[in-house]
Motif scaffolding. Sequence first.
Motif, PDB file in Angstrom:
ATOM      1  N   MET A 193       0.765  -1.364   0.055  1.00 59.83           N
ATOM      2  CA  MET A 193       0.012   0.057  -0.001  1.00 59.83           C
ATOM      3  C   MET A 193       0.854   1.291   0.075  1.00 59.83           C
ATOM      4  O   MET A 193       0.623   2.281  -0.630  1.00 59.83           O
ATOM      5  CB  MET A 193      -0.956  -0.030   1.378  1.00 59.83           C
ATOM      6  N   GLU A 194       1.873   1.166   0.715  1.00 60.19           N
ATOM      7  CA  GLU A 194       2.946   2.516   0.869  1.00 60.19           C
ATOM      8  C   GLU A 194       3.299   2.768  -0.641  1.00 60.19           C
ATOM      9  O   GLU A 194       3.573   4.015  -0.781  1.00 60.19           O
ATOM     10  CB  GLU A 194       4.143   2.015   1.831  1.00 60.19           C
ATOM     11  N   GLU A 195       3.500   1.722  -1.517  1.00 66.15           N
ATOM     12  CA  GLU A 195       4.085   1.836  -2.803  1.00 66.15           C
ATOM     13  C   GLU A 195       3.297   3.208  -3.397  1.00 66.15           C
ATOM     14  O   GLU A 195       3.625   3.932  -4.532  1.00 66.15           O
ATOM     15  CB  GLU A 195       4.267   0.839  -3.515  1.00 66.15           C
ATOM     16  N   ASP A 196       1.701   3.200  -3.323  1.00 62.77           N
ATOM     17  CA  ASP A 196       0.944   3.750  -3.900  1.00 62.77           C
ATOM     18  C   ASP A 196       0.573   5.231  -3.313  1.00 62.77           C
ATOM     19  O   ASP A 196      -0.234   5.921  -3.863  1.00 62.77           O
ATOM     20  CB  ASP A 196      -0.383   3.187  -3.979  1.00 62.77           C
ATOM     21  N   ILE A 197       1.357   5.442  -2.060  1.00 61.04           N
ATOM     22  CA  ILE A 197       0.968   6.659  -1.493  1.00 61.04           C
ATOM     23  C   ILE A 197       1.551   7.653  -2.182  1.00 61.04           C
ATOM     24  O   ILE A 197       3.049   7.738  -1.907  1.00 61.04           O
ATOM     25  CB  ILE A 197       1.269   6.502  -0.018  1.00 61.04           C
ATOM     26  N   GLY A 199       1.166  11.019  -0.691  1.00 58.06           N
ATOM     27  CA  GLY A 199       1.525  12.002   0.345  1.00 58.06           C
ATOM     28  C   GLY A 199       2.047  11.129   1.669  1.00 58.06           C
ATOM     29  O   GLY A 199       3.086  10.518   1.663  1.00 58.06           O
ATOM     30  N   THR A 200       1.417  11.364   2.851  1.00 55.26           N
ATOM     31  CA  THR A 200       1.810  10.967   4.084  1.00 55.26           C
ATOM     32  C   THR A 200       0.934   9.604   4.313  1.00 55.26           C
ATOM     33  O   THR A 200      -0.422   9.778   4.162  1.00 55.26           O
ATOM     34  CB  THR A 200       1.974  11.892   5.201  1.00 55.26           C
ATOM     35  N   MET A 201       1.325   8.502   4.705  1.00 57.32           N
ATOM     36  CA  MET A 201       0.661   7.289   4.994  1.00 57.32           C
ATOM     37  C   MET A 201       0.264   7.270   6.509  1.00 57.32           C
ATOM     38  O   MET A 201       1.132   7.184   7.355  1.00 57.32           O
ATOM     39  CB  MET A 201       1.448   5.948   4.494  1.00 57.32           C
ATOM     40  N   ALA A 202      -1.032   7.087   6.938  1.00 54.63           N
ATOM     41  CA  ALA A 202      -1.703   7.033   8.005  1.00 54.63           C
ATOM     42  C   ALA A 202      -2.237   5.632   7.996  1.00 54.63           C
ATOM     43  O   ALA A 202      -3.200   5.501   6.966  1.00 54.63           O
ATOM     44  CB  ALA A 202      -2.260   8.219   8.326  1.00 54.63           C
ATOM     45  N   VAL A 203      -2.612   5.112   9.186  1.00 55.62           N
ATOM     46  CA  VAL A 203      -3.396   3.901   9.230  1.00 55.62           C
ATOM     47  C   VAL A 203      -4.346   4.081  10.785  1.00 55.62           C
ATOM     48  O   VAL A 203      -3.892   4.768  11.599  1.00 55.62           O
ATOM     49  CB  VAL A 203      -2.592   2.549   9.218  1.00 55.62           C
ATOM     50  N   ALA A 242      -9.516   5.288  19.020  1.00 53.47           N
ATOM     51  CA  ALA A 242      -9.925   6.611  18.174  1.00 53.47           C
ATOM     52  C   ALA A 242      -8.774   7.177  17.596  1.00 53.47           C
ATOM     53  O   ALA A 242      -8.850   8.228  16.817  1.00 53.47           O
ATOM     54  CB  ALA A 242     -10.990   7.408  18.932  1.00 53.47           C
ATOM     55  N   LEU A 243      -7.456   6.758  18.378  1.00 52.41           N
ATOM     56  CA  LEU A 243      -6.273   7.414  17.567  1.00 52.41           C
ATOM     57  C   LEU A 243      -6.048   6.714  16.016  1.00 52.41           C
ATOM     58  O   LEU A 243      -6.192   5.718  15.891  1.00 52.41           O
ATOM     59  CB  LEU A 243      -5.087   7.470  18.441  1.00 52.41           C
ATOM     60  N   SER A 244      -5.211   7.488  15.345  1.00 56.72           N
ATOM     61  CA  SER A 244      -4.483   7.349  14.048  1.00 56.72           C
ATOM     62  C   SER A 244      -3.370   7.112  14.461  1.00 56.72           C
ATOM     63  O   SER A 244      -2.691   7.583  15.199  1.00 56.72           O
ATOM     64  CB  SER A 244      -5.150   7.974  13.070  1.00 56.72           C
ATOM     65  N   PHE A 245      -2.330   6.594  13.421  1.00 55.42           N
ATOM     66  CA  PHE A 245      -1.006   6.493  13.409  1.00 55.42           C
ATOM     67  C   PHE A 245      -0.225   6.575  11.897  1.00 55.42           C
ATOM     68  O   PHE A 245      -0.870   6.402  10.650  1.00 55.42           O
ATOM     69  CB  PHE A 245      -0.524   4.987  13.551  1.00 55.42           C
ATOM     70  N   LEU A 246       0.859   7.483  12.177  1.00 58.50           N
ATOM     71  CA  LEU A 246       1.553   7.532  10.894  1.00 58.50           C
ATOM     72  C   LEU A 246       2.412   6.357  10.708  1.00 58.50           C
ATOM     73  O   LEU A 246       2.615   5.506  11.686  1.00 58.50           O
ATOM     74  CB  LEU A 246       2.623   8.726  11.067  1.00 58.50           C
ATOM     75  N   TYR A 247       2.680   5.801   9.385  1.00 58.03           N
ATOM     76  CA  TYR A 247       3.209   4.758   9.114  1.00 58.03           C
ATOM     77  C   TYR A 247       4.618   5.067   8.122  1.00 58.03           C
ATOM     78  O   TYR A 247       4.284   5.562   7.054  1.00 58.03           O
ATOM     79  CB  TYR A 247       2.342   3.762   8.325  1.00 58.03           C
TER      80      TYR A 247
END
Length: 271
Positions: A193-197, A199-203, A242-247
């Motif tokens: 998935m990161e290959e197609d990002i 901007g900034t990837m978050a999950v 409810a928090l998100s994460f940068l990957y």
Amino acid sequence: MNSQKMRKMLQERLDDENWSFTYDREKDTLRVEHKQTKKGLNVSIPGLIGKWEEKKEAALDEMIYYIREALQVMNEQQQLTGQEKRIYPVIRSTSFPTKTNDERNLIFDEHTAETRIYYALDLGNTYRLIDEEWLKKEELSFEAIREMAAFNLRSLSVSVKKDTVAGSVFYFVNSNDGYDASRILNESFLKKMEEDIQGTMAVAVPHQDVLIIADIQNETGYDVLAQMTMSFFASGRVPITALSFLYEHNELEPIFILGKNRKHEQGRDKK
């Protein structure tokens, strides 16, 4: 809808001569347990009312189904040996209990400051979390369970739905097999998935039946992600965080969204 009315509806729908009901007024929970084995679970009445306000009868139907399946599993004998292909990791919040109701230690791994990895035997319509006593009884090691679960997780298919909101792209894994959030542990999938990002990837893993992957391409994207995550978190049967994460570089870093165009990042957690 009030607690008394919801509790009455729940008990009427669950009426079974083998089950007993105990209401804790202080905690506003209803305990449903098998009369002979004394094994059971506690249902948060306010939590159920919250879901009722949103989904009405569907919320009650889901809870009834969950309770019946859980009680059936609790009062049956299961074996891990011979069922190795049905062992999976499940993501839970760090507030999730580390012991069963009868005080057996569950096996788990730390994941992030917000999440833990537990391990479960899939039973079709539900699953049972694995505890230390169970492992000892079947002479299995935690490491063996960990390896089985990781292998089985990678074997699960991953179907992704895509949506673009306010200039950022969001991908949703929502197969409802009980392991959507667990797919955050599938490193090869995340890297793909990161290959197609752009901007900034978050999950995000707001509840067990969804994994959100975001391609944040502007500041508004953070706010959109926060709103999505909170909405899923509030509606999920098994909420996680409810928090998100940068990957980045195979690591997850919590994002604290403080308001439009403002974000605060704290600590970097290894996957």
